[in-house]
Every structure is written in C-alpha cells, then in structure tokens.
Write a protein that holds these residues in place. Sequence first.
Motif, PDB file in Angstrom:
ATOM      1  N   ARG A  58       0.820  -1.264   0.072  1.00 24.64           N
ATOM      2  CA  ARG A  58       0.029  -0.121   0.110  1.00 24.64           C
ATOM      3  C   ARG A  58       0.920   1.560   0.182  1.00 24.64           C
ATOM      4  N   ARG A  59       2.091   1.190   0.598  1.00 28.87           N
ATOM      5  CA  ARG A  59       2.890   2.390   0.660  1.00 28.87           C
ATOM      6  C   ARG A  59       4.478   1.876   0.297  1.00 28.87           C
ATOM      7  N   LYS A  60       4.858   2.337  -0.486  1.00 21.91           N
ATOM      8  CA  LYS A  60       6.407   1.835  -0.865  1.00 21.91           C
ATOM      9  C   LYS A  60       7.090   2.300  -0.075  1.00 21.91           C
ATOM     10  N   ALA A  61       7.039   3.439   0.605  1.00 28.64           N
ATOM     11  CA  ALA A  61       7.995   3.999   1.481  1.00 28.64           C
ATOM     12  C   ALA A  61       8.132   3.199   2.910  1.00 28.64           C
ATOM     13  N   ASP A  62       6.987   2.181   3.172  1.00 29.62           N
ATOM     14  CA  ASP A  62       7.188   1.269   4.208  1.00 29.62           C
ATOM     15  C   ASP A  62       8.413   0.366   4.017  1.00 29.62           C
ATOM     16  N   PHE A  63       8.887   0.268   2.994  1.00 33.25           N
ATOM     17  CA  PHE A  63       9.884  -0.958   2.610  1.00 33.25           C
ATOM     18  C   PHE A  63      11.222  -0.031   2.279  1.00 33.25           C
ATOM     19  N   GLU A  64      11.518   1.021   2.813  1.00 34.24           N
ATOM     20  CA  GLU A  64      12.513   1.691   2.636  1.00 34.24           C
ATOM     21  C   GLU A  64      13.858   0.797   3.598  1.00 34.24           C
ATOM     22  N   GLY A  65      14.803   0.543   2.827  1.00 35.09           N
ATOM     23  CA  GLY A  65      15.996  -0.175   3.782  1.00 35.09           C
ATOM     24  C   GLY A  65      15.803  -1.645   4.188  1.00 35.09           C
ATOM     25  N   ARG A  66      14.548  -2.203   3.619  1.00 34.96           N
ATOM     26  CA  ARG A  66      14.407  -3.553   3.881  1.00 34.96           C
ATOM     27  C   ARG A  66      15.095  -4.747   3.129  1.00 34.96           C
ATOM     28  N   SER A  67      15.277  -5.776   3.766  1.00 32.18           N
ATOM     29  CA  SER A  67      15.815  -7.047   2.855  1.00 32.18           C
ATOM     30  C   SER A  67      14.707  -7.913   2.489  1.00 32.18           C
ATOM     31  N   ILE A  68      14.084  -7.931   1.262  1.00 26.43           N
ATOM     32  CA  ILE A  68      12.925  -8.397   0.693  1.00 26.43           C
ATOM     33  C   ILE A  68      13.033  -9.635  -0.073  1.00 26.43           C
ATOM     34  N   VAL A  69      12.316 -10.511   0.124  1.00 25.32           N
ATOM     35  CA  VAL A  69      12.229 -11.749  -0.842  1.00 25.32           C
ATOM     36  C   VAL A  69      10.641 -11.572  -1.339  1.00 25.32           C
ATOM     37  N   ILE A  70      10.371 -11.428  -2.817  1.00 29.13           N
ATOM     38  CA  ILE A  70       9.377 -11.359  -3.487  1.00 29.13           C
ATOM     39  C   ILE A  70       9.237 -12.907  -4.285  1.00 29.13           C
ATOM     40  N   ALA A  71       8.208 -13.547  -3.999  1.00 30.42           N
ATOM     41  CA  ALA A  71       8.027 -14.753  -4.524  1.00 30.42           C
ATOM     42  C   ALA A  71       6.840 -14.758  -5.481  1.00 30.42           C
ATOM     43  N   GLY A  72       7.008 -15.328  -6.847  1.00 31.70           N
ATOM     44  CA  GLY A  72       6.049 -15.384  -7.851  1.00 31.70           C
ATOM     45  C   GLY A  72       6.778 -15.026  -9.113  1.00 31.70           C
ATOM     46  N   GLY A  73       5.911 -15.295 -10.305  1.00 37.36           N
ATOM     47  CA  GLY A  73       6.391 -15.250 -11.568  1.00 37.36           C
ATOM     48  C   GLY A  73       5.512 -14.480 -12.513  1.00 37.36           C
ATOM     49  N   GLY A  74       4.653 -13.677 -11.927  1.00 36.97           N
ATOM     50  CA  GLY A  74       3.538 -13.202 -12.947  1.00 36.97           C
ATOM     51  C   GLY A  74       3.821 -11.628 -12.731  1.00 36.97           C
ATOM     52  N   ASP A  75       3.022 -10.942 -13.246  1.00 39.44           N
ATOM     53  CA  ASP A  75       3.052  -9.490 -13.316  1.00 39.44           C
ATOM     54  C   ASP A  75       3.023  -8.637 -12.163  1.00 39.44           C
ATOM     55  N   SER A  76       2.419  -9.066 -10.827  1.00 34.57           N
ATOM     56  CA  SER A  76       2.462  -8.590  -9.734  1.00 34.57           C
ATOM     57  C   SER A  76       4.061  -8.533  -8.993  1.00 34.57           C
ATOM     58  N   ALA A  77       4.209  -9.795  -9.236  1.00 35.67           N
ATOM     59  CA  ALA A  77       5.610  -9.970  -8.837  1.00 35.67           C
ATOM     60  C   ALA A  77       6.916  -9.252  -9.318  1.00 35.67           C
ATOM     61  N   LEU A  78       6.670  -9.241 -10.630  1.00 37.71           N
ATOM     62  CA  LEU A  78       7.663  -8.443 -11.558  1.00 37.71           C
ATOM     63  C   LEU A  78       7.664  -7.080 -11.289  1.00 37.71           C
ATOM     64  N   ASP A  79       6.266  -6.628 -11.351  1.00 38.78           N
ATOM     65  CA  ASP A  79       6.142  -5.046 -11.262  1.00 38.78           C
ATOM     66  C   ASP A  79       6.327  -4.524  -9.862  1.00 38.78           C
ATOM     67  N   TRP A  80       6.286  -5.231  -8.741  1.00 38.75           N
ATOM     68  CA  TRP A  80       6.710  -4.795  -7.480  1.00 38.75           C
ATOM     69  C   TRP A  80       8.017  -5.070  -6.997  1.00 38.75           C
ATOM     70  N   ALA A  81       8.895  -5.763  -7.687  1.00 37.99           N
ATOM     71  CA  ALA A  81      10.078  -6.219  -7.823  1.00 37.99           C
ATOM     72  C   ALA A  81      10.893  -4.785  -8.577  1.00 37.99           C
ATOM     73  N   LEU A  82      10.189  -4.316  -9.603  1.00 40.79           N
ATOM     74  CA  LEU A  82      10.970  -3.407 -10.246  1.00 40.79           C
ATOM     75  C   LEU A  82      10.435  -1.891  -9.365  1.00 40.79           C
ATOM     76  N   ALA A  83       9.503  -1.873  -8.614  1.00 43.40           N
ATOM     77  CA  ALA A  83       8.961  -0.743  -8.069  1.00 43.40           C
ATOM     78  C   ALA A  83       9.648  -0.664  -6.814  1.00 43.40           C
ATOM     79  N   LEU A  84      10.071  -1.814  -6.021  1.00 38.69           N
ATOM     80  CA  LEU A  84      10.868  -1.587  -4.999  1.00 38.69           C
ATOM     81  C   LEU A  84      12.422  -1.743  -4.988  1.00 38.69           C
ATOM     82  N   LYS A  85      12.927  -1.962  -5.962  1.00 38.73           N
ATOM     83  CA  LYS A  85      14.143  -2.111  -6.228  1.00 38.73           C
ATOM     84  C   LYS A  85      15.092  -0.927  -5.696  1.00 38.73           C
ATOM     85  N   ASP A  86      14.723   0.406  -5.633  1.00 32.59           N
ATOM     86  CA  ASP A  86      15.406   1.379  -5.413  1.00 32.59           C
ATOM     87  C   ASP A  86      14.959   1.541  -4.012  1.00 32.59           C
TER      88      ASP A  86
END
Length: 339
Positions: free
Chosen positions: A148-176
């Motif tokens: 819901r808020r990308k700012a909540d994930f600032e500085g975290r070590s994240i595992v994204i699991a999945g192979g569809g659009d949502s996994a891809l989109d959020w990986a790209l959105a949160l990589k920075d």
Amino acid sequence: MTETQIETDVAIIGAGPTGLFAAFQCAMLRLRCLLIDVLPEVGGQCVALYPEKPIYDIPACPAVEGAQLIANLEKQLAPFDIPRLLKHRLDSLTGHRGDFILGTDKGTQIKAKAVIIAAGAGAFGPNRPPLDGLEGFETSGAVQYYVRRKADFEGRSIVIAGGGDSALDWALALKDKARKLYLVHRRDRFRGAPESLRQLDDAVAAGQIEKVVPYQLHALHGQNGALTAVEVADLDGATRTLEADTLLPFFGLATDLGPIARWGMDTVRSTIPVVPSSCETSLPGVFAIGDVATYPGKLKLILQGFSEGAMAAHSIYPIVNPDQALHFEYSTSKGVPTA
C-alpha cells in the motif's frame, strides 16, 4: 420510494475503475445509474490492494498509480453526482430485462431496468503459501500480500516470490527502496510484458535484483513475528537460506463470485461469459465488464474494461428508452450533458 428502496435505470455492481467509467458512460447517455460496492470506498483493488502500484496500460498515461487513476476517474465523473451505495453486498436478483429488483445484505432494495456487473474478480483474497508459522509473520507484517505504501519498505531486505505481473512490477517498483531484493520463482521464466522483462534483466545485471531460480518457498525463520530468513528449495530438494526481514508472496488471488453465481447466469471458474459486442450475459438485461467478464480473445487489461463499459452502456440505452433512437455523437462535439 423509502430510504431502503432505490429506483434507477442501471445498477452497477462494483465501484472499481471499470465500474466508475461505466457510470460515466451511462451518464453521458443520460442514463440514471447507481454504484454499489461491498467496500467502504470506491476504487476496488486499485485502492484496496495497490494504491501506489504503477499501471502502464492506460492510454495517454505513461504510468499512473492505482490511487491516482481512481482520483482521475472520480474527477471525470464529478459533474454527474452519481449516487453510491457502499458497504452493501448484493445478495439477490429477481425480475427480468427492464424490471429487476436487487436486494442487499442491509435490506436495501434497488429497482433497475438493467444491471452491469463490474465486480472485478469478485470477492478476493491472497493465495497463501503453505508454510509453518506463517500466521505469526503475517500478524507482525513481516509477510504481506499487498503493497500500500512503497515508503514502508525503505531499507528492507525483501524476498518477492512469484512469476507473474505482480511479482515483476513490485520487484521493479521496490528495487530502489530495498537494501536487498530477491526474486524467487520455480523456473527461470517470468510471465510479464516484454518491457517489464527487459527492465528485470537490466536490474539483475546492475545488481539491484537477485533472481533465485528455480526455487520455491520452503520455510520461514525468526522469532516473535520478526523474520530473519526465508528458506527456499529447488526441485531436487536442495535448500538455500536468504537473509531477509520481509516476504512478499504474489501467487494471485483466490476469487469467489459469491451470491452473483446463484443469479441464474452462466459462469466459468469465477468468470461470466458475455457476448463480446454488447457484454450481455446469458441473463438478458444483465451485463458484465472488466476482469469478471470472459469471451474469446479477452485481455485482462483495465483499458479493455473501459471499452466494455462503453459497449454495455450503449447496449442498455434501448432497454431504458425502447421508443427513442440513440443518435450517437462524439464527445468532442457533444461535450458533457447539462442538467
């Protein structure tokens, strides 16, 4: 009519993006309509699940976040002052084309000449991975299914699991935002738009995302809801431990049409087959648009839902006005109707 009885031309079930645009199309044709949604606010999944997720398939918008898209649709709809019935679940539908009665769980009755189902995927919830101790990590927020808020994930070590659009989109959105980001999938092949796949390759090459393939989620490690690592396993059972404080599993939504499935129209696996040229279901006078509608060649894109909303509105016009021909004009020449 009493306060528990409402009369309208078109009852629109679902106030997500396709429902909002269908209301606009109905209003442009001077059809009275009512928006009905079980959620406490309009916007559907765009607001409830991914208000900050960028959407790329809206014409003239290179990218627009879910919440902003809904705000834009509301602004477009504002001149018409369309009534809304929120926090109401539609339980029953009786009658026939031109004369329907819909009943809600709050006892409200809606009399309508036609119905548009824009219910998205219906009632929805995440497909949860079968992992021991999952609930405790969900409660603490270490495991989340929506961003819901990308700012909540600032500085975290994240595992994204999945192979569809949502996994891809959020990986790209949160990589920075992330300190470290792993993308786990059971095979080295992802389902996504070619441009998203290109961006993923670039991010992997730049060290912003680490692909962990072919692996699946195997176990969670940590105490008292604090996640310290995610264990993954390959198809041969060999395991690897990823140090992480956040897990985002994107395995799709479990969907359910709920009472709609009992209204007497044809359904196929939580979708409703429609006539492509009109979006009418097998029940005359009832139309379905957006993700809930299916037909050969259907694309589950918001832009296609918008098109379906326009087709449904134009198909409903002769139901509401059987003795009046519709002389359609472009909005550029007609403008927004005045009172």
